[in-house]
Design a protein around this motif. Structure first.
Motif, short mmCIF file in Angstrom:
data_model
loop_
_atom_site.label_atom_id
_atom_site.label_comp_id
_atom_site.label_asym_id
_atom_site.label_seq_id
_atom_site.Cartn_x
_atom_site.Cartn_y
_atom_site.Cartn_z
N GLU A 35 0.81 -1.22 0.00
CA GLU A 35 0.00 0.00 0.00
C GLU A 35 0.84 1.26 0.00
O GLU A 35 0.46 2.28 -0.59
CB GLU A 35 -0.94 0.00 1.22
N ASP A 36 2.02 1.23 0.66
CA ASP A 36 2.82 2.44 0.78
C ASP A 36 3.44 2.90 -0.54
O ASP A 36 3.97 4.00 -0.62
CB ASP A 36 3.90 2.29 1.85
N ASN A 38 1.58 3.23 -3.18
CA ASN A 38 0.48 4.01 -3.79
C ASN A 38 0.28 3.71 -5.28
O ASN A 38 0.16 4.62 -6.11
CB ASN A 38 0.71 5.51 -3.60
#
Length: 512
Positions: A35-36, A38
């Motif tokens: 998720e980090d 993006n």
């Protein structure tokens, strides 16, 4: 038709697809990023992933297959990169793409559609992902010659829901680069009889047939080789009694259509020992197995020339030399203590017949150092599976070593950066004064020793030092870089990696 042409062709069996629900495909492969990073997920799939993660939290760690109505074929393969730290490079993308497409095929898919997203963290992620998929689908030459490949029908690549010229160029570049790597893997990975020196010549002629920007010249007369390439001839002496094992020197030259646009000349010399028994210093304890891969340097040279022939870089002239021989053992083997005279006139004392690679390339390197003086902005490379020491030091990464002229331009560091962009690891190793000095002759009448048997360290650097000295590059102001790919070329049961074709293509802007 050249053997690699049965593979990938855009709009035939490789397609760019904007619709994830197109019924022409039977599975969708999604590379799942943390998720980090993006990374924007395709429509509908984001919510599906959230639900899937509640069912199986392992989807962030291993490849999983799901029934999903939102995608083509109703089958979604989620292939995670896993956690990406500052110490990771784009290889995580390549590995996820490979694992995902292979899992799709294992699940029964024949026409998978792979989602290839742009990743800010990795500027060349899309190219690397496409190349990873194509590499995973490679079928070895000797299998292809028996039975036509049937592991897939077609492959689709999805970047977004609209056609994009930039993405099409990425896919076209990937197909061209993979065709080049197929040649490299075919030569490097085939067995020592299928790719004996004479068979490599046949394969090269077929692969470059019809290319109007390529010329191929073959030296196969053993008298000419003995005169012009005496160190290569010594290595091959025990093999000359078998016609198919006789040494050959192959020169492949690429010229663009407009020579006035050339700004750099690349000269690549590749070690092509089709089988290395160790010669009179014969390999023992099972270490002979795998020595058919000792031709991967020459294979990489051929692959790089193929990439040039397809992508046609207008700013490069390229000369590739494949030094093909077989280090056999027999009554006519060259042995330690022999004093050989190289084409440069320097005498070389043989100390270990299993250090044959540097001898195989030495005369061609000297000849190319003479040729380079007549070329525009030349840079010479040697590419070889040369030393176990490089593998011991750097594992499965390339050891890159510059001479003084190349180091002044920070060349190996630039190659290392290019390698990191295309998922080929390169480590920079420095050649120092002692690496040259240790190769100096020990007995009267010896200019050089093939290898200092008393050396306890720096074996891959001193090998580069030998090549610099025997190639006449010690004092010439010519850029020269030695690439030891012994650890990086790939060992069975893995297929050859085809390094450093991508790194060289990226650095020298063969593709844009």
């Amino acid at each position: 038709m050249a053997v690699e042409e049965v593979f990938y062709k855009l709009y035939n069996n490789i397609l760019i697809e904007t619709n994830l629900q197109n019924t022409n495909y039977d599975a969708v492969v999604l590379i799942a990023y943390p998720e980090d990073l993006n990374v924007q997920l395709p429509r509908h799939i984001g919510s599906f992933l959230e639900k899937a993660a509640k069912v199986d939290k392992h989807i962030t760690k291993a490849v999983t297959v799901w029934n999903c109505d939102y995608v083509s074929g109703g089958r979604l393969v989620i292939s995670p990169t896993g956690k990406v730290t500052p110490y990771h490079d784009v290889s995580v993308v390549k590995q996820a793409a490979q694992k995902g497409v292979l899992r799709a095929l294992e699940a029964g898919a024949k026409s998978p559609l792979v989602v290839v997203q742009s990743v800010v963290h990795f500027p060349d992620a899309q190219l690397v992902a496409v190349l990873g998929v194509l590499e995973a689908l490679y079928t070895p030459l000797q299998m292809r010659e028996r039975v036509a490949p049937k592991n897939f029908t077609k492959i689709g690549f999805h970047a977004e829901e609209t056609l994009d010229e930039k993405f099409e160029r990425i896919v076209r570049n990937a197909i061209a680069l993979e065709r080049a790597r197929i040649i490299t893997r075919d030569i490097g990975g085939s067995d020592p009889e299928r790719m004996a020196p004479g068979k490599i010549v046949e394969y090269i002629n077929n692969s470059f047939s019809g290319e109007n920007n390529i010329t191929v010249k073959v030296v196969d007369d053993e008298n000419v080789i003995a005169e012009q390439y005496p160190l290569l001839a010594a290595v091959n002496r025990a093999a000359t009694r078998v016609d198919r094992h006789k040494a050959r020197v192959v020169e492949i030259e690429y010229k663009p259509s407009d020579l006035s646009r050339v700004i750099e000349t690349l000269i690549l010399v590749g070690k092509g020992v089709t089988y290395d028994t160790g010669g009179a210093d014969i390999k023992i304890q099972g270490k002979m197995a795998g020595m058919a891969r000792d031709k991967c340097g020459a294979a990489a040279v051929a692959g790089f020339l193929k990439a040039c022939s397809i992508l046609k870089p207008p700013h490069l002239k390229v000369i590739g030399v494949l030094c093909l021989c077989r280090n056999s053992v027999g009554s006519d083997s060259y042995v330690a203590d022999e004093l050989l005279v190289s084409s440069s006139g320097k005498t070389v004392r043989v100390t270990n017949t299993d250090a044959e690679g540097r001898l195989a390339m030495a005369d061609a390197l000297f000849k190319m150092s003479e040729t380079a003086g007549k070329e525009l902005n030349p840079h010479i490379y040697t590419i070889a599976t040369l030393t176990g020491h490089a593998r011991a030091c750097y594992g499965n990464y390339v050891a890159a070593m510059d001479n003084h002229s190349a180091r002044a331009t920070n060349h190996s560091n630039k190659l290392q950066l290019s390698g990191s962009r295309v998922s080929e690891g390169v480590e920079v190793s420095v050649v120092r004064h002692e690496d040259l000095a240790i190769n100096e002759g020990k007995c009267k009448g010896d200019d050089l020793v093939q290898y200092d048997t008393g050396a306890k360290a720096r074996n891959h650097q001193l090998a580069a030092g030998f090549l610099i000295k025997v190639g006449g590059l010690e004092e010439k102001n010519l850029k020269y870089t030695h690439l030891d790919i012994a650890g990086a070329a790939g060992e069975a049961p893995s297929e050859p990696s085809a390094v450093p074709v991508l790194s060289l293509c990226h650095l020298h802007k063969v593709f844009m």
